[in-house]
Write an enzyme that holds these catalytic residues in place. Structure first.
Site, PDB file in Angstrom:
ATOM      1  N   ASN A  21       0.879  -1.172   0.000  1.00 13.09           N
ATOM      2  CA  ASN A  21       0.000   0.000   0.000  1.00 13.09           C
ATOM      3  C   ASN A  21       0.915   1.220   0.000  1.00 13.09           C
ATOM      4  O   ASN A  21       1.441   1.592   1.041  1.00 13.09           O
ATOM      5  CB  ASN A  21      -0.895  -0.026   1.254  1.00 13.09           C
ATOM      6  CG  ASN A  21      -1.714   1.245   1.407  1.00 13.09           C
ATOM      7  OD1 ASN A  21      -1.785   2.062   0.477  1.00 13.09           O
ATOM      8  ND2 ASN A  21      -2.326   1.419   2.571  1.00 13.09           N
ATOM      9  N   LYS A  23       0.233   4.216  -0.340  1.00 14.80           N
ATOM     10  CA  LYS A  23      -0.409   5.436   0.189  1.00 14.80           C
ATOM     11  C   LYS A  23      -0.098   6.607  -0.759  1.00 14.80           C
ATOM     12  O   LYS A  23       0.034   6.378  -1.961  1.00 14.80           O
ATOM     13  CB  LYS A  23       0.049   5.691   1.626  1.00 14.80           C
ATOM     14  CG  LYS A  23      -0.164   4.453   2.500  1.00 14.80           C
ATOM     15  CD  LYS A  23      -0.082   4.711   3.969  1.00 14.80           C
ATOM     16  CE  LYS A  23      -0.296   3.405   4.725  1.00 14.80           C
ATOM     17  NZ  LYS A  23      -0.393   3.586   6.164  1.00 14.80           N
ATOM     18  N   HIS A 105      -9.749   1.567   4.314  1.00 10.30           N
ATOM     19  CA  HIS A 105      -8.518   1.726   5.105  1.00 10.30           C
ATOM     20  C   HIS A 105      -8.810   2.680   6.260  1.00 10.30           C
ATOM     21  O   HIS A 105      -9.587   3.625   6.113  1.00 10.30           O
ATOM     22  CB  HIS A 105      -7.399   2.279   4.223  1.00 10.30           C
ATOM     23  CG  HIS A 105      -6.076   2.244   4.898  1.00 10.30           C
ATOM     24  ND1 HIS A 105      -5.701   3.186   5.823  1.00 10.30           N
ATOM     25  CD2 HIS A 105      -5.048   1.354   4.818  1.00 10.30           C
ATOM     26  CE1 HIS A 105      -4.492   2.869   6.284  1.00 10.30           C
ATOM     27  NE2 HIS A 105      -4.069   1.775   5.687  1.00 10.30           N
ATOM     28  N   GLU A 107      -7.239   5.038   7.463  1.00 13.35           N
ATOM     29  CA  GLU A 107      -6.984   6.459   7.199  1.00 13.35           C
ATOM     30  C   GLU A 107      -8.174   7.095   6.495  1.00 13.35           C
ATOM     31  O   GLU A 107      -8.503   8.258   6.732  1.00 13.35           O
ATOM     32  CB  GLU A 107      -5.678   6.602   6.392  1.00 13.35           C
ATOM     33  CG  GLU A 107      -4.465   6.325   7.276  1.00 13.35           C
ATOM     34  CD  GLU A 107      -3.239   5.779   6.566  1.00 13.35           C
ATOM     35  OE1 GLU A 107      -3.167   5.845   5.326  1.00 13.35           O
ATOM     36  OE2 GLU A 107      -2.345   5.274   7.278  1.00 13.35           O
ATOM     37  N   GLU A 176      -6.114  -4.590  10.274  1.00 14.98           N
ATOM     38  CA  GLU A 176      -5.065  -3.606  10.529  1.00 14.98           C
ATOM     39  C   GLU A 176      -5.407  -2.833  11.801  1.00 14.98           C
ATOM     40  O   GLU A 176      -6.168  -1.857  11.747  1.00 14.98           O
ATOM     41  CB  GLU A 176      -4.968  -2.615   9.363  1.00 14.98           C
ATOM     42  CG  GLU A 176      -4.569  -3.240   8.052  1.00 14.98           C
ATOM     43  CD  GLU A 176      -3.906  -2.225   7.129  1.00 14.98           C
ATOM     44  OE1 GLU A 176      -2.800  -2.498   6.671  1.00 14.98           O
ATOM     45  OE2 GLU A 176      -4.488  -1.157   6.887  1.00 14.98           O
ATOM     46  N   GLY A 182       1.918   2.392  10.840  1.00 14.79           N
ATOM     47  CA  GLY A 182       2.928   3.445  10.729  1.00 14.79           C
ATOM     48  C   GLY A 182       3.562   3.838  12.049  1.00 14.79           C
ATOM     49  O   GLY A 182       4.261   4.847  12.135  1.00 14.79           O
ATOM     50  N   SER A 220       2.737  -2.034  10.509  1.00 12.34           N
ATOM     51  CA  SER A 220       4.165  -2.124  10.821  1.00 12.34           C
ATOM     52  C   SER A 220       4.753  -3.505  10.555  1.00 12.34           C
ATOM     53  O   SER A 220       5.611  -3.975  11.307  1.00 12.34           O
ATOM     54  CB  SER A 220       4.431  -1.683  12.271  1.00 12.34           C
ATOM     55  OG  SER A 220       4.089  -0.316  12.438  1.00 12.34           O
TER      56      SER A 220
HETATM   57  P1  PGA Z   1       2.389   0.347   7.724  1.00 14.54           P
HETATM   58  O1  PGA Z   1       0.979   0.611   7.022  1.00 14.54           O
HETATM   59  O2  PGA Z   1       2.930  -0.953   7.201  1.00 14.54           O
HETATM   60  O3  PGA Z   1       3.246   1.529   7.332  1.00 14.54           O
HETATM   61  O4  PGA Z   1       2.144   0.299   9.198  1.00 14.54           O
HETATM   62  C1  PGA Z   1       0.087  -0.437   6.758  1.00 14.54           C
HETATM   63  C2  PGA Z   1      -1.171   0.125   6.131  1.00 14.54           C
HETATM   64  O5  PGA Z   1      -1.608   1.206   6.510  1.00 14.54           O
HETATM   65  O6  PGA Z   1      -1.750  -0.509   5.225  1.00 14.54           O
END
Ligand code: PGA
Length: 258
Positions: A21, A23, A105, A107, A176, A182, A220
């Site tokens: 992903n 982003k 997601h 976010e 997630e 993150g 992460s």
């Molecule tokens: P990350 O993000 O691996 O940077 O924690 C995962 C995601 O948001 O899909």
């Protein structure tokens, strides 16, 4: 990457899936370098996909055409077409050869107010155009600390189960935990497995093909924790954010998946 068939005797009926992903990251030059490195890497048994910002889909589709790596997007509209400024439809994504589209997601749920129902509608739109929606669910730290993890992820996935009914078999689920995205904090393999098992049971109780439906872990995931996470019985791969932007890290995670 060149994908192989699942090894004989492999226990899970589910082929591992690792999805990058990106982003809102990348530019023409760095994307090209990243994809060239991914294509040159030796392939394993896992299925690999990258979900990229929509403006790069044309370039990414050209770069990955003929390779074993799939590509996709990070969101789609729940609508077919019309006066929805700034939105991208599932039909448009299909035209660019997308295999996957991430929906719901955290976010987008947090920053764009996406409801469980809207996420389910987006998944339905994706399925209607032959895309595999990756439906994200996950609890915040406050919800986990309050003992509400299962209630939250159950409600989130339940909306998709209710709306999609039999079509639920066409989705991929991504668990997630919001507190792990993150942040460098990962759910322990046992913590993640417990939620994955809960989600698989929810799917089974709803009559879904829960033995074959894949549930990814995200939050992460790095090269050094991927092997342990992917070894859990109900973790069928990962949704990878930050580490998907560095070729060596992403390749190592894909290799950890088999
Ligand atoms: P990350 O993000 O691996 O940077 O924690 C995962 C995601 O948001 O899909």
């Amino acid at each position: 990457m060149v994908a192989g068939a699942p090894a004989a005797g492999q226990q899970s009926p589910r082929r591992k899936l690792v999805v990058g992903n990106w982003k809102m990251n990348g530019d023409g030059a760095s994307n090209a370098a990243l994809l060239a490195a991914l294509k040159a890497a030796p392939g394993g048994e896992a299925e690999v996909s990258v979900c990229v910002p929509a403006p790069y889909l044309h370039d990414v589709s050209k770069a990955l055409h003929g390779s074993s790596i799939h590509w996709g997007a990070q969101d789609c509209s729940s609508h077919e077409s019309g006066a929805f400024t700034g939105e991208v439809s599932a039909a448009m994504l299909a035209e660019f050869g997308c295999c996957h589209v991430i929906v719901g997601h955290s976010e987008r749920r947090a920053m764009h107010g996406e409801s469980d129902r809207l996420v389910a509608e987006k998944a339905a739109a994706a399925l209607a155009h032959g895309l595999v929606p990756i439906v994200c669910v996950g609890e915040t730290l406050a919800e986990r600390d309050g003992g509400k993890t299962e209630a939250v992820v159950g409600r989130q996935l339940g909306a998709a189960v209710d709306l999609l009914a039999k079509r639920i078999d066409g989705i991929v689920v991504a668990y997630e935990p919001v507190w792990a995205i993150g942040t460098g904090k990962t759910a322990s393999p046992a913590e993640a497995q417990s939620v994955h098992a809960f989600l698989r049971k929810l799917l089974a109780d709803a009559g879904a093909a829960s033995r074959t439906l894949r549930i990814l872990y995200g939050g992460s995931v790095k090269a050094d924790n991927a092997t342990q996470l992917f070894a859990e019985a109900d973790i069928d791969g990962g949704l990878i954010g930050g580490a998907s932007l560095k070729a060596a890290d992403f390749i190592a995670i894909c290799q950890a998946a088999g």
